[in-house]
Write an enzyme that holds these catalytic residues in place. Structure first.
Site, mmCIF file in Angstrom:
data_model
loop_
_atom_site.group_PDB
_atom_site.id
_atom_site.type_symbol
_atom_site.label_atom_id
_atom_site.label_comp_id
_atom_site.label_asym_id
_atom_site.label_seq_id
_atom_site.Cartn_x
_atom_site.Cartn_y
_atom_site.Cartn_z
ATOM 1 N N THR A 154 0.859 -1.203 0.000
ATOM 2 C CA THR A 154 0.000 0.000 0.000
ATOM 3 C C THR A 154 0.892 1.250 0.000
ATOM 4 O O THR A 154 1.337 1.682 -1.053
ATOM 5 C CB THR A 154 -0.960 0.009 1.213
ATOM 6 O OG1 THR A 154 -0.220 -0.171 2.409
ATOM 7 C CG2 THR A 154 -2.000 -1.075 1.075
ATOM 8 N N LYS A 180 4.302 -6.840 3.621
ATOM 9 C CA LYS A 180 3.984 -5.434 3.334
ATOM 10 C C LYS A 180 3.663 -4.747 4.643
ATOM 11 O O LYS A 180 3.261 -5.369 5.626
ATOM 12 C CB LYS A 180 2.817 -5.313 2.365
ATOM 13 C CG LYS A 180 1.457 -5.743 2.862
ATOM 14 C CD LYS A 180 0.698 -4.819 3.748
ATOM 15 C CE LYS A 180 0.546 -3.432 3.181
ATOM 16 N NZ LYS A 180 -0.362 -2.631 4.124
ATOM 17 N N THR A 191 1.564 -8.356 13.045
ATOM 18 C CA THR A 191 1.386 -6.990 12.573
ATOM 19 C C THR A 191 1.605 -6.972 11.075
ATOM 20 O O THR A 191 2.501 -7.642 10.586
ATOM 21 C CB THR A 191 2.403 -6.082 13.284
ATOM 22 O OG1 THR A 191 1.800 -5.549 14.453
ATOM 23 C CG2 THR A 191 2.824 -4.930 12.407
ATOM 24 N N GLU A 278 6.409 4.595 7.466
ATOM 25 C CA GLU A 278 5.954 5.829 6.827
ATOM 26 C C GLU A 278 6.805 7.006 7.266
ATOM 27 O O GLU A 278 6.874 7.326 8.452
ATOM 28 C CB GLU A 278 4.480 6.062 7.147
ATOM 29 C CG GLU A 278 3.587 5.086 6.378
ATOM 30 C CD GLU A 278 2.112 5.221 6.707
ATOM 31 O OE1 GLU A 278 1.312 4.686 5.934
ATOM 32 O OE2 GLU A 278 1.771 5.834 7.722
ATOM 33 N N ASN A 401 0.072 10.916 6.419
ATOM 34 C CA ASN A 401 -1.133 10.513 7.134
ATOM 35 C C ASN A 401 -2.173 11.605 7.307
ATOM 36 O O ASN A 401 -3.324 11.316 7.651
ATOM 37 C CB ASN A 401 -0.750 9.917 8.485
ATOM 38 C CG ASN A 401 -0.228 8.522 8.293
ATOM 39 O OD1 ASN A 401 -0.943 7.646 7.836
ATOM 40 N ND2 ASN A 401 1.052 8.338 8.590
ATOM 41 N N THR A 406 -6.765 11.409 0.159
ATOM 42 C CA THR A 406 -7.150 12.399 -0.858
ATOM 43 C C THR A 406 -6.152 12.432 -2.001
ATOM 44 O O THR A 406 -5.183 11.694 -2.030
ATOM 45 C CB THR A 406 -7.265 13.781 -0.214
ATOM 46 O OG1 THR A 406 -6.070 14.046 0.512
ATOM 47 C CG2 THR A 406 -8.447 13.833 0.706
#
Lengths: 406, 406
Positions: A154, A180, A191, A278, A401, A406
């Site tokens: 993702t 992933k 996790t 991230e 995040n 969007t």
């Protein structure tokens, strides 16, 4: 961003008994791979560990049910949509996908395992998935791990995978894993998504024990943002096609090398997830020793691994070790601050509850400027130990995040 | 950044029995106020709650010791240095400051209460503090709350305080509170620094009970970054100069209005801290009902309040409510997802474990764009309820904390 060079998945070996195919079925917007189908040899043993979140995605519920059958024939994973918090229709969609795979491959519904990952609470476009299945079946082939890893990703910035070769009773055995995960990463049982495929010949219950042990020191030892997903899944599939006799006991000495390789591979995959956390610009290793027990050591390590203040200090290369000892202090584990020592890399920074006499700000700064930072905490209060991995908290994390959908 | 207009402290009333003075003694670099001295009437009753972090700053240890005396004569607070993780010298420095205040004001050492807040692990410049004390004594005056609140601030962007007027047995009673805190904010017993001064005539043990009750629904209900400080302190001083008879029982009906005012003032101060949370651009109210008990409700509310993913979604005005329900799910409290409803502001977003039929993205977006966001979660599993407050996680938070000491 990611910390260090990503792995090369193009060289991962085929594993006897497994074929995969990946495609874009239309869930992700940019035409990227978003659907993986894996077909397995008959009687492939399966083990799995899943999120402890009380809110679980439909495919996790389905996998838990099917795990009772102890045998797997296929794995279907979509990315871009988590099929979580989707109510009764979410489960109907999962069952529809499982039925379509079963019909296509002529296996029982209960031998199909599913995962979904991506946005929570959007209806799963189950028909798009079903429509893509015949094409996927025709494309099934061994050794196509890189495409498989891409199809389950993702917010990952690179595909994650690894391999191990061991011998069981003189017979060569291969393990390949793909994984992933980049956000909503904080362990509780398992996790993220991780799948390990092996040709070892191991009974399902022994396989489950071996997976749980490996999971406890790998996927359950990482944190990116402290959020435990609704979809966390780690599964281990064993086709039994290697040339050794069945292993039924997880403590069988013949399985020792396999168990070690499994743990090592699971740790590698878990660390790839943290390296691709991230917004991560630094990879943190937290080592705790001298705790009352191993569980306490892990609790302390995870408290530091999760601290926003420690993680932002790492982002800023600031040796602000007061934040480290504060996070040790609120972990909830009894210890004697005056017996505690803390090393930042090779630099002794804390002894007897205060700054070490030999410590200088320059020593700390030199360590904090590195891409890989090791924090070693000795509580001086027992034999418990743990090692966990985390990453820093950066502007990039907020950007990703605050604007994910969007 | 801060959410909403800050309070006006210039109008806070004097409280009989209390004088304060503030100065710059040289700890903060920019000449800002960094030292507060408060002198209290003889026999002022004192109550306090302190951090549950196992690593505690020297002044917290000293306050806990002195609290056994049940009487306070002075409060000395420095900002810019936390005197935490400073080893035995840290305690010697705290004792030196307490002794200097006691000598100057001719009160017992055990009647002096101290707090320090700021950078952890730097040696406290105790002599600078002692040198400033005579000047502070000469400047002592009633009603100078705004300067007092400024002198205890660190990364705060505005001074925090409030007042309440009640009657006890027909006699007018005043409460004034000041507080500081912006980062390393996550409750465990008490969070941040907060001081409430009143002229009520209440015995120390009753005062302690009243403070603990108010603390449980105020300072212990906020989170900025999930990090529990080593220095958290909340104290309540009662000079006894109001014209009513002594209250010895916290459940005395005459104390009910006081207890209510105390709780209301503590909530106001706690919410000011969240509104001034490091980098905060939004103020979040998390209401949980229908939990198995109040403790469970608070655990769920704090899980959502602490979630980095929920907090970044708020920063981005993204109605990504899957993150809310995920954080509810990993809170560790048993509940039935299918009985759960969630409102975002006035919009029903989740019912029976999935998206509400009436919900539209536009409804969610309209709520998320506000500066003040209310998230109401009904677990449908009991009578437990809680309300907690948090803020969003922004780029500004990372900027502040990746570079705090430089």
């Amino acid at each position: 961003m990611a910390v260090g060079a990503p792995p090369d998945l193009s060289q991962l070996p085929a594993v006897a008994g497994f074929e995969t195919a990946a495609t874009h079925c239309g869930i992700k917007k940019n035409g990227a791979l978003d659907l993986l189908l894996a077909r397995m040899a008959a009687d492939t043993a399966v083990a799995g560990v899943f999120t402890n979140n009380r809110v679980v995605a439909a495919p996790v519920t389905l996998c838990r049910d099917h795990l009772a059958n102890e045998r797997a024939g296929a794995l279907l994973v979509n990315s871009g949509n988590a099929n979580a918090c989707t109510g009764p229709q979410g489960m109907l969609n999962a069952l529809s996908n499982a039925r379509a795979v079963a019909d296509l491959l002529e296996i029982p519904d209960g031998a199909v395992f599913l995962s979904s990952t991506g946005v929570i609470a959007e209806p799963l476009p189950a028909q798009k998935i079903n429509d893509a299945l015949p094409g996927l079946r025709d494309a099934l082939a061994p050794g196509k791990w890189e495409a498989a890893a891409r199809a389950i990703a993702t917010t990952d910035t690179f595909p994650k995978g690894g391999a191990r070769h061991v011998e069981i009773d003189g017979a060569p055995v291969t393990l390949v894993g793909i994984a992933k995960g980049s956000g909503m990463i904080h362990p509780d049982m398992a996790t993220m998504l991780g799948y390990i495929f092996t040709d070892a010949f191991i009974a399902p219950r022994a396989l489950q024990t071996l997976l749980e042990r490996a999971n406890g020191v790998s996927f359950n030892c990482i944190s990116v943002d402290g959020d435990t997903s609704t979809n966390d899944t780690c599964m281990l599939f064993a086709s039994g096609q290697a040339e050794h006799a069945l292993i039924e006991d997880p403590d069988d000495p013949r399985a020792a090398a396999f168990a070690h390789a499994l743990e090592s591979l699971a740790k590698e995959l878990a660390q790839w997830i943290v390296r691709d956390g991230e917004g991560a610009s630094k990879f943190l290793t937290l080592r705790v020793t001298g705790a009352p027990d191993d569980a306490g050591a892990k609790q302390v390590a995870m408290s530091v691994a999760r601290s926003s203040l420690v993680k932002t200090a790492c982002a800023g290369s600031d040796p602000n070790w007061g934040r480290i000892i504060a996070a040790v202090g609120y972990a909830g584990v009894p210890f004697d601050p005056d017996a505690t020592t803390i090393h930042l890399g090779e630099a002794l920074i804390v002894e007897r509850g205060g700054r070490a006499a030999s410590y200088t700000e320059e020593m700390g700064q030199a360590v904090m400027k590195r891409d890989e930072i090791e924090i070693s905490i000795d509580l001086g209060s027992g034999d418990g130990r743990a090692e966990v991995w985390s990453c820093d908290l950066t502007h990039e994390y907020v950007s990703i995040n605050a604007d994910y959908r969007t």
